[in-house]
Design an enzyme around this catalytic site. Structure first.
Site, mmCIF file in Angstrom:
data_model
loop_
_atom_site.group_PDB
_atom_site.id
_atom_site.type_symbol
_atom_site.label_atom_id
_atom_site.label_comp_id
_atom_site.label_asym_id
_atom_site.label_seq_id
_atom_site.Cartn_x
_atom_site.Cartn_y
_atom_site.Cartn_z
ATOM 1 N N ARG A 82 -0.995 -0.393 1.962
ATOM 2 C CA ARG A 82 -2.486 0.413 1.713
ATOM 3 C C ARG A 82 -3.576 -0.325 2.776
ATOM 4 O O ARG A 82 -3.642 -1.788 2.515
ATOM 5 C CB ARG A 82 -2.889 0.366 0.258
ATOM 6 C CG ARG A 82 -4.228 0.693 -0.131
ATOM 7 C CD ARG A 82 -4.339 1.929 -1.003
ATOM 8 N NE ARG A 82 -5.773 2.389 -0.808
ATOM 9 C CZ ARG A 82 -6.161 2.355 -2.058
ATOM 10 N NH1 ARG A 82 -5.493 2.471 -3.145
ATOM 11 N NH2 ARG A 82 -7.398 3.027 -2.130
ATOM 12 N N ARG A 93 -3.760 7.687 1.382
ATOM 13 C CA ARG A 93 -3.386 6.160 1.031
ATOM 14 C C ARG A 93 -1.869 6.530 0.946
ATOM 15 O O ARG A 93 -1.121 7.430 0.280
ATOM 16 C CB ARG A 93 -4.004 5.637 0.036
ATOM 17 C CG ARG A 93 -3.949 6.016 -1.212
ATOM 18 C CD ARG A 93 -4.629 7.346 -1.717
ATOM 19 N NE ARG A 93 -6.354 7.166 -1.666
ATOM 20 C CZ ARG A 93 -6.715 6.613 -2.717
ATOM 21 N NH1 ARG A 93 -6.446 6.324 -3.895
ATOM 22 N NH2 ARG A 93 -7.975 6.613 -2.823
ATOM 23 N N ASP A 96 -1.590 4.084 -4.106
ATOM 24 C CA ASP A 96 -2.594 3.902 -4.987
ATOM 25 C C ASP A 96 -2.188 3.977 -6.315
ATOM 26 O O ASP A 96 -1.256 4.419 -6.947
ATOM 27 C CB ASP A 96 -3.887 5.153 -5.221
ATOM 28 C CG ASP A 96 -4.994 4.992 -6.068
ATOM 29 O OD1 ASP A 96 -5.567 3.701 -5.805
ATOM 30 O OD2 ASP A 96 -5.532 5.825 -6.752
ATOM 31 N N ASP A 98 -3.537 2.942 -10.165
ATOM 32 C CA ASP A 98 -4.622 2.781 -11.100
ATOM 33 C C ASP A 98 -4.271 2.373 -12.556
ATOM 34 O O ASP A 98 -2.970 2.719 -12.794
ATOM 35 C CB ASP A 98 -5.476 4.041 -10.912
ATOM 36 C CG ASP A 98 -6.360 4.445 -9.923
ATOM 37 O OD1 ASP A 98 -6.365 3.440 -9.034
ATOM 38 O OD2 ASP A 98 -6.529 5.339 -9.619
HETATM 39 P P1 ADP Z 1 -9.680 4.907 -6.211
HETATM 40 O O1 ADP Z 1 -8.287 4.378 -7.095
HETATM 41 O O2 ADP Z 1 -10.709 5.365 -6.932
HETATM 42 O O3 ADP Z 1 -9.257 5.721 -4.799
HETATM 43 P P2 ADP Z 1 -9.397 2.251 -5.069
HETATM 44 O O4 ADP Z 1 -7.930 2.310 -5.387
HETATM 45 O O5 ADP Z 1 -9.798 1.856 -3.626
HETATM 46 O O6 ADP Z 1 -10.376 3.382 -5.665
HETATM 47 O O7 ADP Z 1 -9.962 1.173 -6.356
HETATM 48 C C1 ADP Z 1 -11.445 0.681 -5.721
HETATM 49 C C2 ADP Z 1 -11.705 -0.341 -6.900
HETATM 50 O O8 ADP Z 1 -11.648 0.332 -8.210
HETATM 51 C C3 ADP Z 1 -10.595 -1.659 -6.988
HETATM 52 O O9 ADP Z 1 -11.088 -2.615 -6.160
HETATM 53 C C4 ADP Z 1 -10.799 -1.895 -8.591
HETATM 54 O O10 ADP Z 1 -11.770 -3.170 -8.617
HETATM 55 C C5 ADP Z 1 -11.523 -1.033 -9.245
HETATM 56 N N1 ADP Z 1 -11.083 -0.362 -10.546
HETATM 57 C C6 ADP Z 1 -11.975 -0.088 -11.470
HETATM 58 N N2 ADP Z 1 -11.224 0.321 -12.618
HETATM 59 C C7 ADP Z 1 -10.132 0.457 -12.328
HETATM 60 C C8 ADP Z 1 -8.780 0.760 -12.867
HETATM 61 N N3 ADP Z 1 -8.739 1.096 -14.182
HETATM 62 N N4 ADP Z 1 -7.590 0.745 -12.149
HETATM 63 C C9 ADP Z 1 -7.551 0.365 -10.548
HETATM 64 N N5 ADP Z 1 -8.721 -0.099 -10.271
HETATM 65 C C10 ADP Z 1 -9.931 -0.099 -10.821
HETATM 66 MG MG MG Z 2 -7.105 2.983 -7.302
#
Ligand code: ADP
Ligand code: MG
Length: 156
Positions: A82, A93, A96, A98
């Site tokens: 990534r 990407r 990802d 989350d």
């Molecule tokens: P997205 O998943 O929205 O596309 P990113 O993966 O680039 O965005 O993550 C951006 C930021 O979101 C990370 O640097 C992290 O600090 C923040 N973030 C906030 N809450 C969460 C969560 N529940 N899980 C993962 N990342 C999170």
């Molecule tokens: Mg993310």
């Protein structure tokens, strides 16, 4: 032990393999995978791209605090190629990862929001999550994942 659920997505390269590698590393570094959803195909959300997504969710039993889970999943994302974070909108990407929920914990810091703030608005998250944790109750919304999924798919 707490249960953390991760939402996984990939829309570049060998998408199913990217998800598989992410799960292997999560298992090695975060804890035992207790449930794995099916793979779901979805369209890019919030931006346009010709690269469609594969999404899945896993539930993991862990002794690690949620902040540590985030740090490790971010390392795994980088390790799997990534390149950039989503800053000015969403982008394609390889992977990802989350954090969707961590038991019924509520976290709201600059780095981390749990439950994931868009969890209840995204079909590609709720469908696999409802498959693996149907009875989990959202600590803010007070509804189970199955109820949230119904609300999303059967608007009043
Ligand atoms: P997205 O998943 O929205 O596309 P990113 O993966 O680039 O965005 O993550 C951006 C930021 O979101 C990370 O640097 C992290 O600090 C923040 N973030 C906030 N809450 C969460 C969560 N529940 N899980 C993962 N990342 C999170
Ligand atoms: Mg993310």
């Amino acid at each position: 032990m707490p249960i953390v659920a991760f939402g996984l997505g990939s829309n570049l390269g060998d998408k199913a393999e990217n998800l598989r590698q992410a799960v292997i590393q999560i298992e090695g570094r975060i804890g035992r995978v207790t449930a794995h959803s099916a793979l779901y195909a979805s369209l890019p959300w919030g931006y346009s791209s010709e690269n469609t997504y594969i999404n899945a969710c896993v539930a993991v039993e862990t002794h690690l605090p949620v902040e540590e889970c985030l740090r490790i999943t971010q390392e795994i994302e980088i390790g799997l190629g990534r390149l950039t974070k989503s800053r000015d909108g969403y982008q394609d990407r390889t992977i990802d990862i989350d954090i969707l929920c961590y038991d019924r914990l509520i976290v709201e810091t600059n780095e981390l929001v749990v439950p994931h703030p868009l969890l209840h608005e995204r079909l590609f998250v709720l469908e696999p999550l409802a498959e693996i944790l149907p009875e989990w109750v959202h600590p803010v919304l007070g509804r189970t994942t199955v109820e949230l999924l119904k609300t999303l798919t059967e608007p009043a």
